[in-house]
Design a protein around this motif. Structure first.
Motif, mmCIF file in Angstrom:
data_model
loop_
_atom_site.group_PDB
_atom_site.id
_atom_site.type_symbol
_atom_site.label_atom_id
_atom_site.label_comp_id
_atom_site.label_asym_id
_atom_site.label_seq_id
_atom_site.Cartn_x
_atom_site.Cartn_y
_atom_site.Cartn_z
ATOM 1 N N LEU A 12 -53.435 18.671 -1.028
ATOM 2 C CA LEU A 12 -54.410 18.442 -2.094
ATOM 3 C C LEU A 12 -54.738 16.966 -2.256
ATOM 4 N N TRP A 13 -53.778 16.082 -1.959
ATOM 5 C CA TRP A 13 -53.989 14.642 -2.040
ATOM 6 C C TRP A 13 -54.438 14.052 -0.710
ATOM 7 N N GLY A 14 -54.752 14.908 0.237
ATOM 8 C CA GLY A 14 -55.280 14.429 1.506
ATOM 9 C C GLY A 14 -54.248 13.949 2.501
ATOM 10 N N LEU A 15 -52.984 14.301 2.318
ATOM 11 C CA LEU A 15 -51.962 13.910 3.291
ATOM 12 C C LEU A 15 -52.172 14.669 4.602
ATOM 13 N N PRO A 64 -49.294 12.132 -4.495
ATOM 14 C CA PRO A 64 -50.135 11.281 -3.652
ATOM 15 C C PRO A 64 -49.501 10.896 -2.319
ATOM 16 N N PHE A 65 -48.140 10.851 -2.271
ATOM 17 C CA PHE A 65 -47.462 10.418 -1.052
ATOM 18 C C PHE A 65 -46.567 11.483 -0.447
ATOM 19 N N TYR A 66 -46.448 12.652 -1.086
ATOM 20 C CA TYR A 66 -45.472 13.658 -0.657
ATOM 21 C C TYR A 66 -46.015 15.050 -0.922
ATOM 22 N N CYS A 67 -45.775 15.949 0.038
ATOM 23 C CA CYS A 67 -46.161 17.344 -0.139
ATOM 24 C C CYS A 67 -45.049 18.240 0.381
ATOM 25 N N GLU A 69 -42.205 19.593 4.753
ATOM 26 C CA GLU A 69 -42.411 18.398 3.943
ATOM 27 C C GLU A 69 -43.222 17.381 4.736
ATOM 28 N N ALA A 70 -44.188 16.763 4.071
ATOM 29 C CA ALA A 70 -44.942 15.647 4.647
ATOM 30 C C ALA A 70 -44.800 14.456 3.717
ATOM 31 N N LEU A 71 -44.517 13.282 4.292
ATOM 32 C CA LEU A 71 -44.269 12.080 3.500
ATOM 33 C C LEU A 71 -45.060 10.919 4.090
ATOM 34 N N ASP A 72 -45.831 10.230 3.244
ATOM 35 C CA ASP A 72 -46.598 9.057 3.652
ATOM 36 C C ASP A 72 -46.041 7.853 2.898
ATOM 37 N N LEU A 73 -45.243 7.046 3.586
ATOM 38 C CA LEU A 73 -44.582 5.920 2.940
ATOM 39 C C LEU A 73 -45.469 4.683 2.862
#
Length: 256
Positions: A176-179, A201-204, A222-226
């Motif tokens: 939803l936050w585009g990750l 915004p940084f984690y799904c 899990e997807a994480l954008d650090l």
């Protein structure tokens, strides 16, 4: 702690050293605790959930492991970050009183590190999928130095863990936050989210269905954008969702 579905709650409070008690079989942080007893891990939760649903979150989570492992996976060459699947497979029973009960398949794992995650990683995708042969787990990450982590493990019911050839990376719909998200799956297949769990915004975190060796499986992804996580605009938002307390915190002295 996060609960999902209608009326789901999220509680994450940072506490100081005075809130910590440890013994060989028990870890207490503020009003909540984790205790090993008779081969089971009993988690007693007594927290206050954050906005938008501020309320008391009380109950117990009991994990009965099928097997305990001693395997660790170093996520960086120097071992500064480690993933540990303590109990790759087990049975979980959740009792949150009036907020609901649940029982079913589950697991226990943890990440440890001596440096901040955002110091060494840019992004990662992690997935765990129960299969007929055991539990397949895929760990894919991009490190700050440009190298990549790409590990595929099969965790059998008896606790044996072995590396397997990873299926191809398969992208699927952004969060939803585009990750950007991807997981492993057979060539020519497209994974799909089947249950939304936690979107930030940084984690799904979501339940995702993919296909492994011809078998259709559903597990946790899990997807994480650090890069996003360390952005200065995000810190004020985290302070709202993850407040800090300097004292030991409540010990069941309020109702809600």
């Amino acid at each position: 702690m996060a609960t999902y579905g209608p009326g789901g709650r999220f509680a994450m409070t940072e506490r100081g050293a005075a809130a910590l008690d440890q013994s060989p079989d028990r870890l207490t942080i503020g009003p909540s605790s984790m205790t090993w007893a008779d081969g089971r891990l009993v988690i007693a939760v007594d927290e206050v959930s954050s906005l938008p649903r501020v309320s008391r979150l009380r109950g117990t989570i009991t994990l009965t492991p099928q097997a305990i492992t001693d395997r660790e996976l170093a996520l960086t060459p120097d071992g500064a970050h480690v993933w540990r699947p303590f109990a790759p497979t087990g049975r979980v029973e959740v009792d949150l009183g009036a907020r609901g009960r649940w029982s079913g398949h589950g697991y226990l794992d943890a990440n440890f590190g001596t440096r901040a995650l955002e110091a060494d990683f840019s992004t990662w995708n992690w997935g765990r999928y129960p299969t007929r042969a055991g539990t397949a787990c895929f760990y894919d990450a991009v490190r700050r130095d440009g190298t990549e982590l790409a590990v595929a493990l099969l965790m059998r019911p008896d606790g044996e863990i072995r590396e397997i050839a990873p299926p191809p990376r398969r992208r699927f719909r952004r969060s939803l936050w585009g990750l950007r998200r991807e997981t492993r799956g057979d060539a020519g297949t497209t994974p799909a989210q089947t249950l939304a769990m936690l979107d930030a915004p940084f984690y799904c975190r979501a339940a995702v269905t993919t296909r492994i060796d011809g078998e259709r499986v559903t597990g946790v992804h899990e997807a994480l954008d650090l890069d996003r996580f360390r952005g200065p605009w995000l810190m004020p938002l985290l302070a709202v969702r993850a407040p800090r307390r300097r004292d030991r915190g409540d010990r069941g002295d309020r109702d809600g």
